[in-house]
Design a protein around this motif. Structure first.
Motif, PDB file in Angstrom:
ATOM      1  N   GLY A 120      38.318  31.802  51.813  1.00 24.64           N
ATOM      2  CA  GLY A 120      38.519  33.233  51.658  1.00 24.64           C
ATOM      3  C   GLY A 120      38.640  33.889  53.017  1.00 24.64           C
ATOM      4  N   PHE A 192      38.930  33.346  46.238  1.00 21.83           N
ATOM      5  CA  PHE A 192      38.210  34.553  46.627  1.00 21.83           C
ATOM      6  C   PHE A 192      39.111  35.782  46.562  1.00 21.83           C
ATOM      7  CE2 PHE A 192      35.723  31.259  48.704  1.00 21.83           C
ATOM      8  CZ  PHE A 192      34.418  31.670  48.481  1.00 21.83           C
ATOM      9  N   LEU A 199      33.860  39.237  50.143  1.00 24.38           N
ATOM     10  CA  LEU A 199      34.645  38.225  49.446  1.00 24.38           C
ATOM     11  C   LEU A 199      33.973  37.909  48.119  1.00 24.38           C
ATOM     12  CD1 LEU A 199      35.429  35.869  52.445  1.00 24.38           C
ATOM     13  CD2 LEU A 199      37.142  37.082  51.088  1.00 24.38           C
TER      14      LEU A 199
END
Length: 300
Positions: A120, A192, A199
């Motif tokens: 992410g 994510f 996130l």
């Protein structure tokens, strides 16, 4: 005076062409100009003529040959996870800013051939910096293994150009939860969603309970948001994704058998009681990619 205005009036077909070139935000306002404009703008044929697909505005040479893993605030990143054990030392990542045509190569720490890895990318507003969250877990547990190993997490900060390990300890209303896996639909999915400075992902705890885990980029802590209660009751098979829908955190559940897309929206961030649902029928079994800023679904 009235004759002058009439002589300067544009032909209807020219007005139609001009309207098709305007952005949707302007067209919504222009529905109030007149009844004829309202009928034109809301007509099915006009909507079809105005509903253009993606338009190429620029073209760049990417810094590598493997696919985009994600993007955030104009920054892209590419990840290469080798599929064979002998190549694991060559795991690498690229940051790429196409607006200034600069890229940066980042070496990844090795993972085993059996590990599943999700990434992410987040923007740290306070420090004007970027961070990558990398979570490694046992994919066998993702398929129902009864004795999984705990998931591990690493954080990369662009300004310091280094990785560091962090402990995944989710702060919840009851107690700290150990994490065993992060939900992803297929290999290559980022897993994510960056929203509200954090996130977000769908995680599974040691007790097989699913919830939304979010990582605050500022204090680097993991916390919990409850999913809608019994949101999967009677739905199988399905796919589920987190997204941002009209400025709200959203959970997308696509019911594959009946071809219905359920959109759960969290009206008040972090408050589980504020989840509301909207269901949209689909003509065929489609793959959800995301939303546009005005709430249109991007599908494959």
């Amino acid at each position: 005076m009235s004759q002058l205005l009439l002589s300067q009036r544009l032909p209807d077909d020219l007005v139609y062409e001009i309207l098709t070139l305007l952005p949707a935000k302007s067209l919504i306002r222009f529905r109030c100009v007149s009844k004829s404009w309202y009928c034109t703008i809301t007509h099915r044929n006009f909507i079809m003529a105005h509903d253009r697909t993606l338009t190429e505005t620029s073209r760049f040479h990417a810094p590598c040959c493997f696919g985009v893993a994600g993007c955030c605030r104009g920054m892209f990143y590419f990840v290469h996870e080798a599929e064979y054990r002998v190549e694991k030392e060559n795991n690498r990542m690229y940051f790429w800013n196409p607006s200034i045509r600069k890229s940066k190569k980042v070496q990844l720490t090795p993972s085993t051939i059996l590990d599943a890895v999700v990434y992410g990318l987040a923007y740290h507003y306070q420090n004007n910096d970027y961070k990558i969250l990398r979570i490694i877990f046992d994919p066998i547990f993702h398929q129902g293994n009864l004795k999984p190993k705990p998931a591990e997490a690493e954080i990369y900060t662009l300004s310091t150009d280094c990785w560091r390990r962090v402990v995944i300890s989710v702060e919840s209303s009851s107690r700290s939860k150990p994490i065993e896996s992060v939900h992803y639909e297929r290999k290559g999915d980022p897993g994510f969603v960056f929203f509200n400075g954090a996130l977000h992902c769908i995680a599974r705890s040691q007790h097989r309970n699913k919830f939304i885990m979010y990582f605050d980029v500022n204090d680097e802590r993991f916390r919990e948001i409850l999913l809608p209660q019994n949101y999967l009751d009677g739905i199988f098979p399905y796919s589920q994704h987190l997204a941002v829908f009209k400025g709200l955190l959203a959970l997308i559940v696509i019911e594959k058998k009946s071809k219905i897309c359920h959109i759960w929206m969290m009206k008040e961030y972090g408050v589980a009681e504020s989840w509301i649902k909207k269901s949209v029928p689909m003509k065929e079994d489609l793959w959800f990619l995301g939303f546009t800023f005005n709430g249109e679904l991007l599908i494959q």
